[in-house]
Design a protein around this motif. Sequence first.
Motif, PDB file in Angstrom:
ATOM      1  N   VAL A 194      19.358 -77.607 124.765  1.00 60.67           N
ATOM      2  CA  VAL A 194      18.221 -77.644 125.699  1.00 60.67           C
ATOM      3  C   VAL A 194      18.655 -77.487 127.163  1.00 60.67           C
ATOM      4  O   VAL A 194      17.829 -77.137 128.002  1.00 60.67           O
ATOM      5  N   LEU A 195      19.934 -77.713 127.454  1.00 57.06           N
ATOM      6  CA  LEU A 195      20.338 -77.678 128.873  1.00 57.06           C
ATOM      7  C   LEU A 195      21.117 -76.432 129.273  1.00 57.06           C
ATOM      8  O   LEU A 195      21.213 -76.125 130.453  1.00 57.06           O
ATOM      9  N   LEU A 196      21.702 -75.737 128.292  1.00 57.55           N
ATOM     10  CA  LEU A 196      22.600 -74.636 128.653  1.00 57.55           C
ATOM     11  C   LEU A 196      21.956 -73.274 128.439  1.00 57.55           C
ATOM     12  O   LEU A 196      21.222 -73.072 127.458  1.00 57.55           O
ATOM     13  N   ASP A 197      22.269 -72.363 129.332  1.00 59.95           N
ATOM     14  CA  ASP A 197      21.845 -70.969 129.189  1.00 59.95           C
ATOM     15  C   ASP A 197      23.087 -70.123 128.920  1.00 59.95           C
ATOM     16  O   ASP A 197      24.195 -70.511 129.313  1.00 59.95           O
ATOM     17  N   PRO A 198      22.889 -68.944 128.300  1.00 60.25           N
ATOM     18  CA  PRO A 198      24.039 -68.068 128.078  1.00 60.25           C
ATOM     19  C   PRO A 198      24.775 -67.809 129.392  1.00 60.25           C
ATOM     20  O   PRO A 198      24.144 -67.575 130.425  1.00 60.25           O
ATOM     21  N   GLY A 199      26.096 -67.890 129.314  1.00 60.84           N
ATOM     22  CA  GLY A 199      26.922 -67.623 130.500  1.00 60.84           C
ATOM     23  C   GLY A 199      27.225 -68.861 131.336  1.00 60.84           C
ATOM     24  O   GLY A 199      28.115 -68.818 132.190  1.00 60.84           O
ATOM     25  N   ASP A 200      26.514 -69.951 131.097  1.00 58.76           N
ATOM     26  CA  ASP A 200      26.838 -71.187 131.828  1.00 58.76           C
ATOM     27  C   ASP A 200      28.236 -71.646 131.444  1.00 58.76           C
ATOM     28  O   ASP A 200      28.665 -71.464 130.296  1.00 58.76           O
ATOM     29  N   GLU A 201      28.907 -72.283 132.380  1.00 60.08           N
ATOM     30  CA  GLU A 201      30.237 -72.833 132.073  1.00 60.08           C
ATOM     31  C   GLU A 201      30.162 -74.351 131.933  1.00 60.08           C
ATOM     32  O   GLU A 201      29.420 -75.017 132.670  1.00 60.08           O
ATOM     33  N   VAL A 202      30.937 -74.846 130.969  1.00 59.97           N
ATOM     34  CA  VAL A 202      30.962 -76.291 130.720  1.00 59.97           C
ATOM     35  C   VAL A 202      32.408 -76.763 130.756  1.00 59.97           C
ATOM     36  O   VAL A 202      33.260 -76.240 130.022  1.00 59.97           O
ATOM     37  N   ILE A 203      32.689 -77.737 131.596  1.00 60.78           N
ATOM     38  CA  ILE A 203      34.052 -78.264 131.694  1.00 60.78           C
ATOM     39  C   ILE A 203      34.311 -79.234 130.542  1.00 60.78           C
ATOM     40  O   ILE A 203      33.569 -80.207 130.363  1.00 60.78           O
TER      41      ILE A 203
ATOM     42  N   VAL B 294      14.064 -83.880 129.425  1.00 65.60           N
ATOM     43  CA  VAL B 294      15.149 -83.426 128.528  1.00 65.60           C
ATOM     44  C   VAL B 294      14.853 -83.958 127.123  1.00 65.60           C
ATOM     45  O   VAL B 294      14.965 -83.237 126.118  1.00 65.60           O
ATOM     46  N   ILE B 295      14.448 -85.220 127.052  1.00 63.90           N
ATOM     47  CA  ILE B 295      14.134 -85.821 125.744  1.00 63.90           C
ATOM     48  C   ILE B 295      12.943 -85.086 125.119  1.00 63.90           C
ATOM     49  O   ILE B 295      12.913 -84.836 123.910  1.00 63.90           O
ATOM     50  N   SER B 296      12.005 -84.679 125.946  1.00 61.78           N
ATOM     51  CA  SER B 296      10.841 -83.966 125.430  1.00 61.78           C
ATOM     52  C   SER B 296      11.269 -82.594 124.858  1.00 61.78           C
ATOM     53  O   SER B 296      10.784 -82.171 123.795  1.00 61.78           O
ATOM     54  N   ALA B 297      12.205 -81.930 125.520  1.00 59.92           N
ATOM     55  CA  ALA B 297      12.717 -80.657 124.984  1.00 59.92           C
ATOM     56  C   ALA B 297      13.479 -80.901 123.676  1.00 59.92           C
ATOM     57  O   ALA B 297      13.380 -80.120 122.723  1.00 59.92           O
ATOM     58  N   MET B 298      14.196 -82.037 123.621  1.00 60.84           N
ATOM     59  CA  MET B 298      14.906 -82.377 122.366  1.00 60.84           C
ATOM     60  C   MET B 298      13.889 -82.611 121.250  1.00 60.84           C
ATOM     61  O   MET B 298      14.148 -82.298 120.085  1.00 60.84           O
ATOM     62  N   HIS B 299      12.753 -83.160 121.605  1.00 60.31           N
ATOM     63  CA  HIS B 299      11.691 -83.401 120.618  1.00 60.31           C
ATOM     64  C   HIS B 299      11.264 -82.080 119.984  1.00 60.31           C
ATOM     65  O   HIS B 299      11.139 -81.949 118.764  1.00 60.31           O
ATOM     66  N   ASN B 300      11.067 -81.066 120.825  1.00 65.26           N
ATOM     67  CA  ASN B 300      10.653 -79.757 120.304  1.00 65.26           C
ATOM     68  C   ASN B 300      11.720 -79.179 119.376  1.00 65.26           C
ATOM     69  O   ASN B 300      11.409 -78.643 118.313  1.00 65.26           O
ATOM     70  N   LEU B 301      12.968 -79.305 119.808  1.00 75.32           N
ATOM     71  CA  LEU B 301      14.070 -78.747 119.009  1.00 75.32           C
ATOM     72  C   LEU B 301      14.226 -79.497 117.689  1.00 75.32           C
ATOM     73  O   LEU B 301      14.245 -78.905 116.609  1.00 75.32           O
ATOM     74  N   GLN B 302      14.311 -80.807 117.793  1.00 73.53           N
ATOM     75  CA  GLN B 302      14.576 -81.622 116.596  1.00 73.53           C
ATOM     76  C   GLN B 302      13.392 -81.579 115.622  1.00 73.53           C
ATOM     77  O   GLN B 302      13.567 -81.562 114.410  1.00 73.53           O
ATOM     78  N   GLY B 303      12.193 -81.532 116.188  1.00 81.55           N
ATOM     79  CA  GLY B 303      10.984 -81.489 115.347  1.00 81.55           C
ATOM     80  C   GLY B 303      10.944 -80.251 114.462  1.00 81.55           C
ATOM     81  O   GLY B 303      10.340 -80.262 113.392  1.00 81.55           O
ATOM     82  N   HIS B 304      11.585 -79.164 114.928  1.00 85.63           N
ATOM     83  CA  HIS B 304      11.552 -77.921 114.148  1.00 85.63           C
ATOM     84  C   HIS B 304      12.873 -77.622 113.461  1.00 85.63           C
ATOM     85  O   HIS B 304      13.034 -76.565 112.860  1.00 85.63           O
ATOM     86  N   THR B 305      13.819 -78.517 113.586  1.00 86.75           N
ATOM     87  CA  THR B 305      15.095 -78.289 112.881  1.00 86.75           C
ATOM     88  C   THR B 305      15.275 -79.342 111.788  1.00 86.75           C
ATOM     89  O   THR B 305      15.027 -79.067 110.616  1.00 86.75           O
ATOM     90  N   THR B 306      15.607 -80.562 112.173  1.00 89.77           N
ATOM     91  CA  THR B 306      15.901 -81.569 111.137  1.00 89.77           C
ATOM     92  C   THR B 306      14.800 -82.616 110.980  1.00 89.77           C
ATOM     93  O   THR B 306      14.839 -83.422 110.070  1.00 89.77           O
ATOM     94  N   SER B 307      13.837 -82.663 111.916  1.00 93.58           N
ATOM     95  CA  SER B 307      12.871 -83.775 111.983  1.00 93.58           C
ATOM     96  C   SER B 307      13.627 -85.081 112.213  1.00 93.58           C
ATOM     97  O   SER B 307      14.728 -85.067 112.741  1.00 93.58           O
TER      98      SER B 307
END
Length: 385
Positions: free
Chosen positions: A92-101, A237-250
């Motif tokens: 939910v937080l990263l876009d393609p090309g973003d760098e993560v340390i 962020v938690i609300s975006a996780m809700h959308n993701l989790q609701g449609h993946t694993t519940s």
Amino acid sequence: MRSKANALKESGARVINFAAGELSFDACAEMKAGALDAIHQARNRYTPPLGLPRLREVLAQRVSERTGVTFTASEVAVTAGAKQALFNACMVLLDPGDEVIVPTPHWETFPTQVRLAGAIPVAVDTRQDDYRLTRRAVQTAITPRTRMLVINTPNNPTGTVYQRQQLAGIAELALEHGLWVLFDECYRSLTRPGCVHHNILSLCPALKPQTVLVDSFSKSQAVTGWRVGYACAPAQVISAMHNLQGHTTSNPSSLSQYAALATVTAGSQAFADQLAPFLQRQLDKARSYLDPLPGVAYAPAEGAFYLYIDVTPWLGELYRGEQIRDVDHLSELLLTQAHVAVVPGSGCGDPSSIRISYALEPEELEEGMHRFVQFLGLVERADNY
Ligand SMILES: Cc1ncc(COP(=O)(O)O)c(C=O)c1O
């Protein structure tokens, strides 16, 4: 390595498994009672995707108490282990090309999840800094594309615990550069006596709008198979996780959630208090085998239940006439010749070390350490030939 170890076991060999990332203990009593109660009360149905409202509430309360920073239930997501919480955060937080340390050596999953989200993991070697990320190292790694920073303390694979000053310095930098901090503290209750775990938000409350805290019941309650953990983050962020989790694993397993609820409600320290002296004894035992070895070095063993051993002195040398090519080969020889399974550091971005867990049954630990030291004793210098 794990599947090779299992295959060897099935063929009848007594394999000592130093590679497992879990305690040999039975589960915490409150977890067991909570799960049994949930079964008897027929808690068999779906829960909301992000978990039972009561569990989210109690977790928010507990996290607020221990960090000194206020969280509400809308800022908590219950997940299928810390792994799902971390994955959700990347997605939910990263876009393609973003760098993560990603401080290295790292738990294998961190860079993989970053890549799954289309972003780029940037490994920052911590070996010269006592296996802990420094403010200076972060400063050097930051580019205009840096979006996130991963911190895991107590650390897997190294067993180190970040110090207060270090964490505070990194927090300041993250604040200055507007970086997300993915703070994985799933070994937080497993520190050795005298070592203190610090939460980054306790040290820098202003970082809350750009932090995802991740915690788990897996390690602290010895329930790795039950799959329950959680994330605390800003409500959107938690609300975006809700959308993701609701449609993946519940939702994570309802039974595990009720068990977690029973544990956090009880708030008992008894299980952690029982583990602490056991883990210290085990660490002392493992060290008593290692320390007499000439040239041996390992990361500061302060938390979790891992010893992270630098095996550079043995690489390139000969085991029964065969040259040890690299850390993978060393691990393979340990398994096939000594029937000892370890985690090679290559999977953690480090070609110089291996990880062993000392959270085994005491007799297993003794036997495994004995075989390990005996194996190293048979290694001969290649330049003698
Ligand atoms: C640093 C770290 N984070 C997260 C996890 C995942 O834990 P869980 O079982 O809660 O998914 C592990 C498991 O080994 C770990 O070592």
